[in-house]
Scaffold this motif. Structure first.
Motif, short mmCIF file in Angstrom:
data_model
loop_
_atom_site.label_atom_id
_atom_site.label_comp_id
_atom_site.label_asym_id
_atom_site.label_seq_id
_atom_site.Cartn_x
_atom_site.Cartn_y
_atom_site.Cartn_z
N ARG A 1 0.64 -1.54 -0.19
CA ARG A 1 -0.06 -0.13 -0.23
C ARG A 1 1.00 1.43 -0.32
O ARG A 1 1.09 2.24 -0.51
N LEU A 2 2.14 1.19 0.80
CA LEU A 2 2.71 1.84 1.10
C LEU A 2 3.58 2.31 -0.26
O LEU A 2 4.01 3.36 -0.89
N GLN A 3 3.47 1.54 -1.55
CA GLN A 3 4.79 1.39 -2.14
C GLN A 3 3.67 2.29 -3.60
O GLN A 3 4.02 3.22 -4.44
N GLU A 4 1.98 1.42 -3.37
CA GLU A 4 1.68 1.69 -4.45
C GLU A 4 0.56 3.62 -4.18
O GLU A 4 0.93 4.28 -5.03
N LEU A 5 0.88 4.59 -2.76
CA LEU A 5 1.00 5.65 -2.63
C LEU A 5 1.87 6.81 -3.22
O LEU A 5 1.46 7.60 -4.20
N LYS A 6 3.31 5.53 -2.95
CA LYS A 6 4.39 6.68 -3.44
C LYS A 6 4.19 6.93 -4.98
O LYS A 6 4.93 7.27 -5.22
N ALA A 7 3.61 5.93 -5.78
CA ALA A 7 4.43 5.12 -7.17
C ALA A 7 2.76 6.35 -7.43
O ALA A 7 2.49 6.38 -8.63
N LEU A 8 2.21 6.68 -6.78
CA LEU A 8 0.86 7.81 -7.29
C LEU A 8 1.53 8.11 -8.39
O LEU A 8 2.40 9.34 -7.76
N ASN A 9 0.86 8.60 -9.59
CA ASN A 9 1.29 9.23 -10.54
C ASN A 9 0.38 11.12 -10.08
O ASN A 9 -0.40 11.14 -9.09
N ALA A 10 0.76 12.35 -10.77
CA ALA A 10 0.39 13.28 -10.46
C ALA A 10 -1.06 13.53 -10.59
O ALA A 10 -1.84 13.66 -9.08
N SER A 11 -2.19 12.88 -11.45
CA SER A 11 -3.47 12.70 -11.91
C SER A 11 -4.20 11.91 -9.87
O SER A 11 -5.24 12.09 -9.82
N GLY A 12 -3.44 11.21 -10.03
CA GLY A 12 -3.48 9.45 -9.19
C GLY A 12 -3.95 10.75 -7.32
O GLY A 12 -4.70 10.70 -7.46
N LYS A 13 -3.38 11.41 -7.38
CA LYS A 13 -2.68 12.26 -6.21
C LYS A 13 -4.13 12.67 -6.33
O LYS A 13 -4.63 13.66 -4.66
N GLU A 14 -4.22 14.16 -7.25
CA GLU A 14 -5.34 14.86 -6.77
C GLU A 14 -6.04 14.07 -6.70
O GLU A 14 -6.91 14.79 -5.70
N SER A 15 -7.15 13.32 -7.29
CA SER A 15 -7.79 12.37 -7.02
C SER A 15 -8.17 11.58 -5.65
O SER A 15 -9.17 11.94 -4.99
#
Lengths: 391, 292
Positions: free
Chosen positions: B65-79
């Motif tokens: 889960r941590l990896q996933e969050l770290k790897a969020l691209n810009a739009s993923g983060k925004e969302s």
């Protein structure tokens, strides 16, 4: 090397009274002559050279509580993962005398005293709470939950008295000790993780912190009711909470500790919340100012000095610290013990600070060593917790 | 996030990026005491393998889960951020984050080990082990209390983990400090009642339990709105309040409660079309109320 289990007085050369075997300890070592004088070997189990309580529990200590001022002298209770709660008399010269113990059928997670000092209430993983009458040394069940009972507090409000239990079954229940049915059940948003009550007051209140960063304050006047749900001032799992009072001894806020080496000081109705409320880092390695990665430890317990209003925190890092929340400074940090400090408390007049050295499962099962002794230490707290710059 | 990995702090914690915001979904929340109790119960059942495997699995999921969050691209983060912000305006009582997040990240359901009841492990189902109650721990000492104040007659407390020494983990040891880099998504899946993004792992309970009349996806008590959405999205089963009642039930080794053991209120709840918030029974329903 394990000594055989001794049925009676350990045959050590100690001149201590034989009462140390009252608890029937399985540790086999007795407590020899080391108790009053700190560690006699080069180990680090007592780097602060504090008084060791005799016949400590055989497994991790989950809670400590001193008797109220209504009892002459000082009595200490400790609950442990060995399913027991033990009681010692602490004499003014520091000598500790085991008095009695009671058992649950599961680890004991919390304990407290009634206001008159005649009863001890205990909460256990066996989903019950018990009331222990110290005079008769009998204990009866007074509460039932659907999951382990994590917190227990005696409420002595102006118009009523009862026992409050908080459980992982997400309820807070209030018990008249004479009835098997709770007087009241309040739903919690999540599992109860920690709670504190101040009730001997015109405005009695309770603070309960739950899983998922839930935080609720209850007013206890007339009957318990939810006063306010509070957005957690912390970003991680709640672990311990302690209510503090203002200069006229009215409960006015609480300190909340998390697993992330941080404590939040939160006032219920501050003039200026943004300024008055704050958090501070604690129980971390490498200080708090370096850019090197820190080790971050859980805050396992918080206790306020009953006279000075300063506070103590104990952590998984095996240290205790004293703080002045008004001056926003640290007063002292201890040396590091060789195991986490799992619980702490002050006695009723603030002369004694008790802390327990036990494994708290902060690193999982691999770091659990059932052979490792558990300790309770007593420290003179009258001087070190004086506020900074007290006039 | 990086600090979380390197600091050695407790991993089974919820996390919120900003105070005042809900928790980031996908992190299962367990206190040290809950984990420790599971260990003690597993020791009592000689089941330490289960404990070790389950904890390792949870740690792995946390890392994922941590990896996933770290790897969020810009739009993923925004969302994610906007969803967190929006969720703030939702009314309490649930302090956990709303469940709709889980499905948008495509969490698979928690891989439930579908062996016998005793073997299936969940932090919350220890109560459903036939013998696995905390009563097993140290139970032989339960009987006698010192009859009089200060007399040395109490038997010694059996060390509850006296027989635990052989439980050295054979699996890769888990350490809170290592930073894993395996890919993939995972949920910190655990029994759903109240944990932030967990499929209800007590769905190992046999099928009939999941078909209770109440299971119309309205498991609404407290934070379990997460679990409802989660499990509804995940497995298609209506694994909601009834099965999660199993781990919390007092009758911990039963799948059904005889009517005679239910209070009038509980019976009313089971017979109603929907559960009422705050009144959801914690025992399993009587068998005659299940529609198979």
């Amino acid at each position: 090397m394990a000594l055989p289990r001794l049925p009676a007085v350990p045959a050590s050369s100690s001149a201590r009274p034989t009462r140390m075997s009252l608890f029937g300890s399985t540790s086999g070592f007795g407590t020899g002559g080391t108790s009053m004088f700190g560690s006699t070997t080069a180990d680090n189990h007592n780097p602060m050279k504090d008084i060791e309580v005799t016949s400590p529990p055989d497994d991790s200590i989950s809670c400590l509580a001193f008797s109220p001022p209504t009892l002459p002298g000082n009595f200490l209770i400790a609950g442990s993962w060995a399913n027991d709660v033990r009681c010692w008399e602490v004499q003014d010269n520091g000598q500790t005398i085991p008095k009695a113990q009671q058992m649950h059928t599961g680890p004991v997670l919390d304990g407290c005293w009634s206001d008159d000092g005649s009863k001890v209430f205990t909460a256990s993983c066996d989903k019950t709470a018990k009331m222990w009458d110290l005079n008769s040394n009998q204990a009866i069940q007074i509460a039932q939950h659907d999951a382990p009972v994590k917190t227990i507090h005696w409420i002595k409000a102006p118009n009523y008295s009862c026992v409050m239990t908080g459980s992982w079954d997400k309820t807070l229940k209030f018990w008249d000790t004479r009835s098997p049915t709770p007087m009241m059940t309040l739903q919690l948003p999540e599992r109860c993780y920690c709670a504190d009550v101040v009730s001997h007051d015109v405005h009695p209140m309770a603070a309960v912190a739950t899983a998922e960063r839930g935080l609720i304050v209850y007013q206890l006047e007339n009957q318990p009711s939810e006063f306010r749900r509070i957005e957690s001032p912390l970003k991680h799992q709640h672990r311990c909470v302690a209510i503090f009072k203002d200069k006229v001894n009215k409960p006015t806020g609480f300190a909340l500790g998390s697993i992330e080496g941080r404590v939040a000081i939160h006032y219920i109705n501050p003039p200026n919340p943004a300024k008055d409320n704050f958090t501070f880092k604690c129980h971390r390695s490498n200080g708090t100012n370096t850019s090197a990665p820190q080790d971050i430890y859980a805050v396992n317990g918080i206790a306020f000095h009953p006279v000075h209003g300063t506070l103590a925190t104990v952590g998984s890092d095996g240290r205790f610290s004293f703080w002045d929340k008004d001056a926003r400074t640290k007063l002292k940090t201890s040396e590091q013990l060789d195991q986490p400090i799992s619980a702490c408390c002050f006695n009723h007049n603030g002369n004694i600070f008790a802390y327990a050295s036990s494994y708290d499962w902060s690193k999982g099962h691999e770091f659990y060593n059932p052979q490792k002794k558990n300790y309770i230490f007593l420290r003179n707290a009258a001087e070190e917790l004086k506020p900074r710059n007290k006039k | 996030m990086a600090t979380w990995e390197s600091s050695g702090q407790w991993v089974f914690s919820c996390y919120s990026p900003e105070t005042g915001q809900p928790n980031v979904p996908g992190f299962g929340e367990f206190s040290a005491e809950e984990v420790c109790l599971e260990y003690y119960n597993c020791i009592a059942n000689s089941n330490t393998e289960n404990y070790i495997n389950s904890v390792n699995q949870l740690v792995q999921e946390w890392r994922n889960r941590l990896q996933e969050l770290k790897a969020l691209n810009a739009s993923g983060k925004e969302s994610l951020l906007s969803q967190l912000k929006n969720a703030v305006t939702q009314p309490l009582p649930s302090l956990g984050f709303g469940g709709q997040q889980a499905s948008s990240f495509g969490f698979p359901s928690f891989p439930v080990s579908s062996s016998s009841g005793a073997a299936s492990f969940s932090f919350k189902t220890n109560r459903s082990f036939p013998s696995g109650n905390t009563a097993a721990v140290g139970s032989s000492a339960a009987a006698s209390n010192p009859p009089t104040f200060g007399v040395t007659s109490s038997p010694s407390v059996p060390n509850p983990v006296g027989f635990g020494n052989s439980s050295a983990p054979s699996a890769a040891s888990f350490s809170f400090k290592t930073s894993g880099t395996t890919g993939g998504c995972g949920t910190c899946g655990l029994s759903g009642f109240g944990s932030s993004a967990a499929a209800n792992s007590s769905s190992t309970a046999p099928l009939p339990v999941s078909a209770t009349p109440s299971a119309t996806g309205t498991c609404q008590s407290g934070a379990s709105s997460v679990s409802a959405a989660q499990t509804a999205g995940a497995s298609g089963q209506n694994v909601t309040s009834a099965p999660s009642a199993v781990p919390n039930g007092i009758a911990s080794d039963k799948l059904y409660t005889p009517r005679s053991e239910l209070t009038a209120e509980e019976l009313e709840q089971f017979e109603a079309k929907r559960f009422t918030l705050g009144k959801i029974p914690l025992k399993p329903p009587p068998i005659d109320l299940l529609y198979l």
